[in-house]
Motif scaffolding. Structure first.
Motif, PDB file in Angstrom:
ATOM      1  N   ALA A 101       4.771  -1.413   4.424  1.00  0.00           N
ATOM      2  CA  ALA A 101       4.361  -0.715   3.202  1.00  0.00           C
ATOM      3  C   ALA A 101       2.844  -0.678   3.091  1.00  0.00           C
ATOM      4  CB  ALA A 101       4.966  -1.406   1.983  1.00  0.00           C
ATOM      5  N   ASN A 102       2.350   0.374   2.454  1.00  0.00           N
ATOM      6  CA  ASN A 102       0.933   0.483   2.125  1.00  0.00           C
ATOM      7  C   ASN A 102       0.764  -0.048   0.708  1.00  0.00           C
ATOM      8  OD1 ASN A 102      -1.684   1.272   1.507  1.00  0.00           O
ATOM      9  ND2 ASN A 102      -1.538   3.155   2.695  1.00  0.00           N
ATOM     10  N   ILE A 103       0.105  -1.199   0.561  1.00  0.00           N
ATOM     11  CA  ILE A 103       0.053  -1.911  -0.716  1.00  0.00           C
ATOM     12  C   ILE A 103      -1.356  -1.915  -1.278  1.00  0.00           C
ATOM     13  CG2 ILE A 103       0.407  -4.148  -1.853  1.00  0.00           C
ATOM     14  CD1 ILE A 103       2.506  -4.778   0.315  1.00  0.00           C
ATOM     15  N   LEU A 104      -1.486  -1.506  -2.537  1.00  0.00           N
ATOM     16  CA  LEU A 104      -2.728  -1.681  -3.276  1.00  0.00           C
ATOM     17  C   LEU A 104      -2.605  -2.976  -4.053  1.00  0.00           C
ATOM     18  CD1 LEU A 104      -5.482  -0.787  -4.380  1.00  0.00           C
ATOM     19  CD2 LEU A 104      -4.256   0.529  -6.136  1.00  0.00           C
ATOM     20  N   TYR A 105      -3.440  -3.942  -3.741  1.00  0.00           N
ATOM     21  CA  TYR A 105      -3.354  -5.291  -4.316  1.00  0.00           C
ATOM     22  C   TYR A 105      -4.472  -5.471  -5.323  1.00  0.00           C
ATOM     23  CZ  TYR A 105      -2.436 -10.371  -4.223  1.00  0.00           C
ATOM     24  OH  TYR A 105      -2.113 -11.672  -4.539  1.00  0.00           O
ATOM     25  N   SER A 142       2.990   5.181  -8.266  1.00  0.00           N
ATOM     26  CA  SER A 142       3.611   4.180  -7.388  1.00  0.00           C
ATOM     27  C   SER A 142       4.261   3.079  -8.218  1.00  0.00           C
ATOM     28  CB  SER A 142       2.549   3.546  -6.479  1.00  0.00           C
ATOM     29  OG  SER A 142       1.832   4.528  -5.771  1.00  0.00           O
ATOM     30  N   PRO A 143       5.306   2.435  -7.699  1.00  0.00           N
ATOM     31  CA  PRO A 143       5.877   1.289  -8.409  1.00  0.00           C
ATOM     32  C   PRO A 143       4.861   0.164  -8.514  1.00  0.00           C
ATOM     33  CG  PRO A 143       6.795   1.454  -6.192  1.00  0.00           C
ATOM     34  CD  PRO A 143       6.009   2.701  -6.428  1.00  0.00           C
ATOM     35  N   GLN A 173      -2.254   7.591  -2.584  1.00  0.00           N
ATOM     36  CA  GLN A 173      -1.111   6.969  -3.250  1.00  0.00           C
ATOM     37  C   GLN A 173      -0.504   5.882  -2.363  1.00  0.00           C
ATOM     38  OE1 GLN A 173       2.273   9.475  -3.976  1.00  0.00           O
ATOM     39  NE2 GLN A 173       3.139   8.086  -5.500  1.00  0.00           N
ATOM     40  N   PRO A 174      -0.481   4.639  -2.857  1.00  0.00           N
ATOM     41  CA  PRO A 174       0.145   3.560  -2.075  1.00  0.00           C
ATOM     42  C   PRO A 174       1.659   3.564  -2.259  1.00  0.00           C
ATOM     43  CG  PRO A 174      -0.738   2.681  -4.115  1.00  0.00           C
ATOM     44  CD  PRO A 174      -1.081   4.141  -4.115  1.00  0.00           C
ATOM     45  N   ASP A 175       2.344   2.837  -1.398  1.00  0.00           N
ATOM     46  CA  ASP A 175       3.793   2.676  -1.565  1.00  0.00           C
ATOM     47  C   ASP A 175       4.098   1.720  -2.711  1.00  0.00           C
ATOM     48  OD1 ASP A 175       4.410   4.274   0.754  1.00  0.00           O
ATOM     49  OD2 ASP A 175       3.780   2.560   1.970  1.00  0.00           O
TER      50      ASP A 175
END
Length: 354
Positions: A2-6, A102-103, A77-79
């Motif tokens: 997944a591509n995650i924005l943290y 995104s969720p 847009q991240p996953d």
């Protein structure tokens, strides 16, 4: 993958940074935005820092919203958006994040619905129903989040980090200053009576070594100062003090409604022998006198410590069994983080402990 924005603290000594690194290790692409940096000057101010903590950061919201809008301009847009702690982010911040479509998951190992920290989580609680998944570490917090209207809540155990808490392969590498008989590594807290507990152990003949912050504020400092070894420990020094002790005390925060803490997992993983308060969750995680040792009060704790200090064979057997057990539990950051990602996307997951 997944591509995650943290969105969280990325100071290398924080559990938040450990989770970022764990997500990367298991194959996810992680882009980190640290909201604390956006308001660092105010948070580090002696007076403003206290003000914002006590008012739940509500006076920082427009600064944080503007910071988020600026930072998100160049982000695809991240996953998944992962918010760690979330104490700084109120409803307007969440609305800004939701514009990405995104969720969004909130991961919080504190007690945001409890009473210990006053209004600290004011903004978080105002925004909590905007999260698609809220991850917590207490049954009480889970139930209270549901009562607040949270869509989906996942309770997990706290976790050790597979890399940061890896024990020394050769114990001779542990500096002499970190060798001790019975160690307590933790902060002095005004209402937790940790100082009274440790003082009673000392009076009962237990050789204590203390590392941590704020101990000079204790009313018992004059008695405890002879057993104080230094300030809070991080990185390899933290692991060295755990592995270098014959016994490691695990004290809970009653005001924070703890039934286990990160120490409960980090100590056995790092090669220490966990000596902790007897609770339902500790008893699920470990078998008493086999994987760890438990007590109900200072008197019993002292008896357990003195007995084990006089029995090298039994002590070593429990320590090694604890190291084996904690790895069987699958409560490292890599396992916990992957279970959260799967939960977001409604895949099968299992975070239970047997």
């Amino acid at each position: 993958m997944a591509n995650i924005l943290y969105i969280g603290n990325y100071d290398p000594n924080t559990t938040s940074a450990h989770r970022v690194n764990a997500l990367k290790r298991i194959g996810h692409i992680v882009n980190v935005l640290n909201p604390y940096n956006a308001v660092l000057g105010q948070l580090n101010s002696r007076w403003l820092g206290k003000l914002h903590f006590r008012t739940g950061y509500k006076f920082l919201q427009m600064t944080l919203v503007n910071w988020l809008k600026k930072m998100l301009k160049d982000i695809d847009q991240p996953d998944l958006i992962w918010v760690d702690s979330g104490e700084l982010l109120g409803p307007l911040c969440l609305s800004t994040l939701k514009s990405l479509g995104s969720p969004i998951v909130l991961f919080n190992i504190d007690d945001p619905t409890g009473l210990r920290d006053g209004k600290r989580f004011y903004c978080l609680l105002k925004a909590i129903t905007q999260y698609d998944l809220v991850v917590v570490v207490r049954s009480e917090t889970k139930n209270e989040c549901i009562e607040l209207g949270v869509k989906k809540v996942l309770k997990v155990y706290r976790s050790y980090d597979e890399v940061a808490h890896q024990p020394f392969s050769d114990e001779r590498e542990i500096p002499t200053m970190f060798h001790s008989e019975v160690a307590f590594i933790g902060t002095w807290m005004r209402n937790e009576k940790r100082d009274e507990f440790l003082l009673e152990l000392i009076q009962r003949g237990v050789p204590i070594s203390i590392w941590g912050d704020r101990w000079t504020k204790s009313p018992y400092w004059q008695q405890l100062r002879f057993f104080y070894k230094g300030k809070a420990l991080y990185g390899r020094d933290y692991v060295a003090a755990i592995q270098g002790a014959k016994i490691c005390l695990g004290l809970l925060s009653k005001e924070n409604r703890d039934l286990h803490t990160t120490r409960s997992l980090e100590v056995p993983y790092a090669g220490g022998l966990l000596c902790a308060e007897r609770t339902t969750e500790h008893s699920i995680l470990y078998k008493d006198d086999k994987n760890a040792v438990f007590w109900s009060d200072a008197k019993e704790c002292a008896e357990v410590c003195l007995k084990l200090l006089n029995n090298d064979q039994q002590r070593e057997a429990i320590r090694l069994s604890g190291m084996e057990r904690v790895r069987e539990l699958k409560v490292g950051n890599e396992d916990i983080c992957e279970s959260v990602v799967k939960a977001v996307f409604n895949k099968h997951f299992d975070v239970s402990v047997t």
